[in-house]
Design a protein around this motif. Structure first.
Motif, short mmCIF file in Angstrom:
data_model
loop_
_atom_site.label_atom_id
_atom_site.label_comp_id
_atom_site.label_asym_id
_atom_site.label_seq_id
_atom_site.Cartn_x
_atom_site.Cartn_y
_atom_site.Cartn_z
N PRO A 197 0.84 -1.20 0.00
CA PRO A 197 0.00 0.00 0.00
C PRO A 197 0.88 1.26 0.00
O PRO A 197 1.92 1.29 0.64
CB PRO A 197 -0.80 -0.09 1.29
CG PRO A 197 -0.50 -1.39 1.91
CD PRO A 197 0.64 -2.01 1.19
N ARG A 198 0.44 2.27 -0.74
CA ARG A 198 1.15 3.54 -0.82
C ARG A 198 0.37 4.56 0.01
O ARG A 198 -0.80 4.83 -0.28
CB ARG A 198 1.27 3.99 -2.26
CG ARG A 198 2.06 2.95 -3.10
CD ARG A 198 2.41 3.47 -4.46
NE ARG A 198 3.51 4.43 -4.28
CZ ARG A 198 3.61 5.58 -4.94
NH1 ARG A 198 2.71 5.92 -5.84
NH2 ARG A 198 4.63 6.39 -4.73
N TYR A 210 -1.35 7.31 -4.94
CA TYR A 210 -1.36 6.76 -3.58
C TYR A 210 -2.69 6.07 -3.31
O TYR A 210 -3.72 6.43 -3.87
CB TYR A 210 -1.11 7.87 -2.55
CG TYR A 210 0.32 8.34 -2.56
CD1 TYR A 210 1.28 7.68 -1.80
CD2 TYR A 210 0.73 9.37 -3.39
CE1 TYR A 210 2.61 8.07 -1.84
CE2 TYR A 210 2.05 9.76 -3.44
CZ TYR A 210 2.98 9.11 -2.67
OH TYR A 210 4.30 9.49 -2.73
N ASP A 211 -2.63 5.07 -2.45
CA ASP A 211 -3.85 4.34 -2.07
C ASP A 211 -4.60 5.05 -0.97
O ASP A 211 -5.83 5.01 -0.92
CB ASP A 211 -3.48 2.92 -1.60
CG ASP A 211 -2.73 2.15 -2.65
OD1 ASP A 211 -3.26 2.00 -3.77
OD2 ASP A 211 -1.59 1.73 -2.38
N ARG A 219 -8.02 7.81 -7.30
CA ARG A 219 -8.30 6.48 -6.74
C ARG A 219 -8.02 6.40 -5.25
O ARG A 219 -8.39 5.44 -4.60
CB ARG A 219 -7.53 5.42 -7.50
CG ARG A 219 -6.02 5.46 -7.29
CD ARG A 219 -5.35 4.30 -8.03
NE ARG A 219 -3.95 4.23 -7.73
CZ ARG A 219 -3.42 3.52 -6.74
NH1 ARG A 219 -4.20 2.82 -5.96
NH2 ARG A 219 -2.13 3.51 -6.53
N ALA A 220 -7.35 7.39 -4.71
CA ALA A 220 -6.95 7.34 -3.30
C ALA A 220 -8.15 7.49 -2.37
O ALA A 220 -9.05 8.28 -2.61
CB ALA A 220 -5.93 8.44 -3.01
N GLU A 221 -8.09 6.72 -1.31
CA GLU A 221 -9.02 6.92 -0.19
C GLU A 221 -8.44 8.07 0.62
O GLU A 221 -7.23 8.14 0.83
CB GLU A 221 -9.09 5.64 0.65
CG GLU A 221 -9.99 5.75 1.85
CD GLU A 221 -9.99 4.47 2.69
OE1 GLU A 221 -10.52 4.54 3.81
OE2 GLU A 221 -9.46 3.43 2.25
#
Length: 155
Positions: free
Chosen positions: A4-5, A82-83, A105-107
């Motif tokens: 995970p990023r 980034y995730d 796409r990042a949370e």
């Protein structure tokens, strides 16, 4: 599955977010979690500068090295790369939201709230305060990262 990023975001990227980045990097490695971590700021005042010397000292006293850090500003592409993008406070979260696009796409969320750390949900900014605020920031970062590790293990 890739690591995970994680991106930690504060205002100037010289106090809270580089501290949380360093704590997360070290504690996740100690926990055997493969993660990529970075930090940035919503503002551009300190781009290219090192971490605040007061934070460098407080972090070093707790075993974290902030000397290599160089501040950078949040970019829209960060929300694609980034995730998980975690803000130190609500103002930073609004700054992140201004970069969100349909392809993001990042949370996103508040660091302390997302990690399940005890209140406060906003990570206080020690920049204008006394040295004790920097020492307290280290303890709060460690508490938040402990929650982050628990949450990442549940994923």
């Amino acid at each position: 599955m890739s690591a995970p990023r994680l991106l930690f975001v504060c205002l100037g990227n010289i106090c809270r977010s580089p501290l949380v980045e360093a704590v997360a990097r070290q504690r996740c490695a100690e926990a055997g979690l493969a993660v990529e971590v970075a930090s940035c700021g919503t503002g551009d005042w300190h781009v290219g500068h090192g971490a605040d010397p007061r934070m460098v000292r407080a972090a070093a006293a707790a075993g974290y090295d902030l000397m290599p850090h160089r501040a950078r500003q949040l970019q829209a592409a960060d929300l694609d790369g980034y995730d998980l993008v975690l803000a130190m406070d609500r103002d930073n979260l609004r700054g992140i939201a201004s970069h969100v696009s349909p392809r993001s796409r990042a949370e996103t969320g508040l660091f302390l709230a997302w990690t399940g750390a005890a209140p406060p949900e906003d990570f206080p900014d020690p920049y204008h305060g006394a040295f004790d605020g920097f020492t307290a920031s280290v303890a709060l970062a460690e508490q938040g990262v402990a929650g982050l590790i628990r949450r990442l293990r549940q994923r």
